[in-house]
Design a protein around this motif. Structure first.
Motif, short mmCIF file in Angstrom:
data_model
loop_
_atom_site.label_atom_id
_atom_site.label_comp_id
_atom_site.label_asym_id
_atom_site.label_seq_id
_atom_site.Cartn_x
_atom_site.Cartn_y
_atom_site.Cartn_z
N SER A 92 0.83 -1.20 0.00
CA SER A 92 0.00 0.00 0.00
C SER A 92 0.86 1.25 0.00
CB SER A 92 -0.93 0.01 1.22
OG SER A 92 -1.79 -1.09 1.17
N THR A 93 1.93 1.26 0.78
CA THR A 93 2.81 2.42 0.85
C THR A 93 3.50 2.66 -0.48
OG1 THR A 93 3.21 2.01 3.19
CG2 THR A 93 4.79 3.42 2.07
N SER A 94 4.02 1.60 -1.12
CA SER A 94 4.71 1.79 -2.39
C SER A 94 3.72 2.17 -3.49
CB SER A 94 5.52 0.56 -2.78
OG SER A 94 4.67 -0.54 -2.99
N ALA A 95 2.50 1.67 -3.44
CA ALA A 95 1.50 2.03 -4.43
C ALA A 95 1.13 3.49 -4.29
CB ALA A 95 0.27 1.14 -4.29
N VAL A 152 6.91 2.28 -9.75
CA VAL A 152 8.37 2.17 -9.66
C VAL A 152 8.94 2.43 -11.04
CG1 VAL A 152 10.27 0.60 -9.15
CG2 VAL A 152 8.19 0.51 -7.78
N PRO A 153 9.91 3.38 -11.16
CA PRO A 153 10.45 3.67 -12.49
C PRO A 153 11.26 2.50 -13.04
CG PRO A 153 11.64 4.90 -10.78
CD PRO A 153 10.50 4.17 -10.11
N ALA A 154 11.25 2.36 -14.36
CA ALA A 154 12.02 1.30 -15.03
C ALA A 154 13.50 1.64 -14.96
CB ALA A 154 11.58 1.16 -16.48
N VAL A 155 14.29 0.73 -14.43
CA VAL A 155 15.73 0.95 -14.32
C VAL A 155 16.40 0.41 -15.58
CG1 VAL A 155 17.80 0.36 -13.00
CG2 VAL A 155 15.65 0.82 -11.81
N ARG A 156 17.30 1.23 -16.12
CA ARG A 156 18.03 0.86 -17.33
C ARG A 156 19.52 0.92 -17.06
NH1 ARG A 156 13.93 4.72 -19.26
NH2 ARG A 156 12.34 3.52 -20.30
N GLU A 171 14.70 15.51 -23.70
CA GLU A 171 14.11 14.19 -23.41
C GLU A 171 14.77 13.50 -22.22
OE1 GLU A 171 12.61 12.49 -27.65
OE2 GLU A 171 14.80 12.75 -27.45
N LEU A 172 15.81 14.11 -21.65
CA LEU A 172 16.50 13.55 -20.48
C LEU A 172 16.04 14.21 -19.18
CD1 LEU A 172 20.07 13.17 -22.00
CD2 LEU A 172 18.23 11.47 -21.84
N ARG A 173 15.00 15.03 -19.27
CA ARG A 173 14.45 15.66 -18.06
C ARG A 173 13.97 14.58 -17.10
NH1 ARG A 173 13.72 20.70 -18.55
NH2 ARG A 173 13.13 20.70 -20.72
N GLY A 174 14.31 14.70 -15.82
CA GLY A 174 13.92 13.72 -14.80
C GLY A 174 14.91 12.58 -14.64
N LEU A 175 16.04 12.65 -15.35
CA LEU A 175 17.05 11.60 -15.28
C LEU A 175 17.67 11.52 -13.89
CD1 LEU A 175 18.89 9.49 -16.75
CD2 LEU A 175 20.44 11.41 -17.22
N GLN A 176 17.81 10.30 -13.37
CA GLN A 176 18.51 10.03 -12.12
C GLN A 176 19.35 8.79 -12.33
OE1 GLN A 176 15.64 9.66 -8.98
NE2 GLN A 176 15.11 11.82 -9.04
N GLY A 177 20.50 8.72 -11.65
CA GLY A 177 21.30 7.51 -11.80
C GLY A 177 22.68 7.62 -11.20
N GLN A 178 23.38 6.51 -11.27
CA GLN A 178 24.75 6.44 -10.78
C GLN A 178 25.49 5.39 -11.57
OE1 GLN A 178 24.15 5.68 -6.67
NE2 GLN A 178 23.66 3.54 -6.94
N TYR A 190 32.38 3.02 -19.42
CA TYR A 190 31.42 3.48 -18.43
C TYR A 190 30.26 2.51 -18.32
CZ TYR A 190 28.62 5.00 -22.39
OH TYR A 190 27.89 5.01 -23.55
N ARG A 191 29.62 2.55 -17.17
CA ARG A 191 28.38 1.79 -16.92
C ARG A 191 27.52 2.69 -16.03
NH1 ARG A 191 26.27 -3.51 -16.63
NH2 ARG A 191 24.89 -3.80 -14.84
N LEU A 192 26.36 3.11 -16.55
CA LEU A 192 25.46 4.01 -15.85
C LEU A 192 24.12 3.32 -15.66
CD1 LEU A 192 24.84 6.92 -14.78
CD2 LEU A 192 24.06 7.44 -17.10
N THR A 193 23.71 3.15 -14.40
CA THR A 193 22.38 2.62 -14.08
C THR A 193 21.49 3.83 -13.86
OG1 THR A 193 23.38 0.68 -13.04
CG2 THR A 193 21.08 1.15 -12.49
N TYR A 194 20.35 3.90 -14.60
CA TYR A 194 19.55 5.13 -14.55
C TYR A 194 18.05 4.84 -14.67
CZ TYR A 194 19.17 4.79 -19.67
OH TYR A 194 18.92 4.38 -20.95
N HIS A 195 17.28 5.86 -14.34
CA HIS A 195 15.83 5.83 -14.52
C HIS A 195 15.34 7.26 -14.64
CE1 HIS A 195 16.28 6.25 -10.14
NE2 HIS A 195 15.16 6.94 -10.20
N PHE A 196 14.06 7.42 -14.95
CA PHE A 196 13.46 8.75 -15.08
C PHE A 196 12.35 8.90 -14.06
CE2 PHE A 196 15.41 7.92 -19.14
CZ PHE A 196 16.02 9.13 -19.43
N ARG A 197 12.28 10.05 -13.44
CA ARG A 197 11.20 10.38 -12.48
C ARG A 197 10.27 11.36 -13.10
NH1 ARG A 197 10.21 7.50 -7.91
NH2 ARG A 197 12.13 6.69 -7.16
#
Length: 166
Positions: A22-25, A30-34, A136-143, A159-166
């Protein structure tokens, strides 16, 4: 008797699980991680010392222009502060402004980097600076991470970047 004892823990575990769902909903999907992977070459590099320190160490400021290939296509403009030890090893902190495409989306974003050079190779950690994505990269988050070594053609980084969009 045994069944009675088990009922309470099972009910408690189910109640906690329902509360978590319920809390996560309520927080949203949950954003798709790429994962983005590839290489970049250092096209231009300057390093300007500005402070000599005891024991042969120094502080310097470097600038670099990087050409990205792979899941990131484009260029990176890097600026960093570097601590240089007398033995040739270093530590650095800085930023890379990356302009181009990431996974087919165009725009730019800023990566904060912290890295080391052990005399042979570079290892850096990356964090996308929140709120810096444009287009189109607005909302990008990652490390991510970067490793680099000197080749016959100059420095080549992976490089290896794990990212998602919010």
């Amino acid at each position: 008797m045994r069944l009675t004892r088990l009922r309470f823990p099972v009910v408690a575990v189910l109640a906690v699980a329902v509360a978590m769902v319920s809390t996560s909903a309520a927080a949203g999907p949950v954003p798709a991680v790429r994962v983005a992977e590839g290489t970049f070459k250092v096209v231009r590099f300057t390093n300007e010392p500005y402070k000599q320190l005891p024991g042969g160490a120094s502080l310097s400021r470097f600038s670099a222009l990087d050409a990205f290939e792979g899941d990131i296509q484009g260029e990176g403009e890097a600026e960093a502060e570097m601590f240089n030890r007398a033995d040739g090893t270093t530590r650095d902190v800085g930023y890379i402004v990356i302009t181009g495409t990431l996974g087919g989306r165009s725009g730019s974003f800023v990566v904060e980097t912290t890295g080391t050079f052990d005399g042979k190779s570079v290892a850096s950690e990356w964090k996308v600076v929140p709120g810096t994505g444009t287009g189109e990269l607005r909302g990008l988050q990652g490390q991510g991470v970067e490793t680099a070594a000197l080749t016959d053609d100059g420095w080549l980084a992976h490089y290896r970047l794990t990212y998602h969009f919010r």
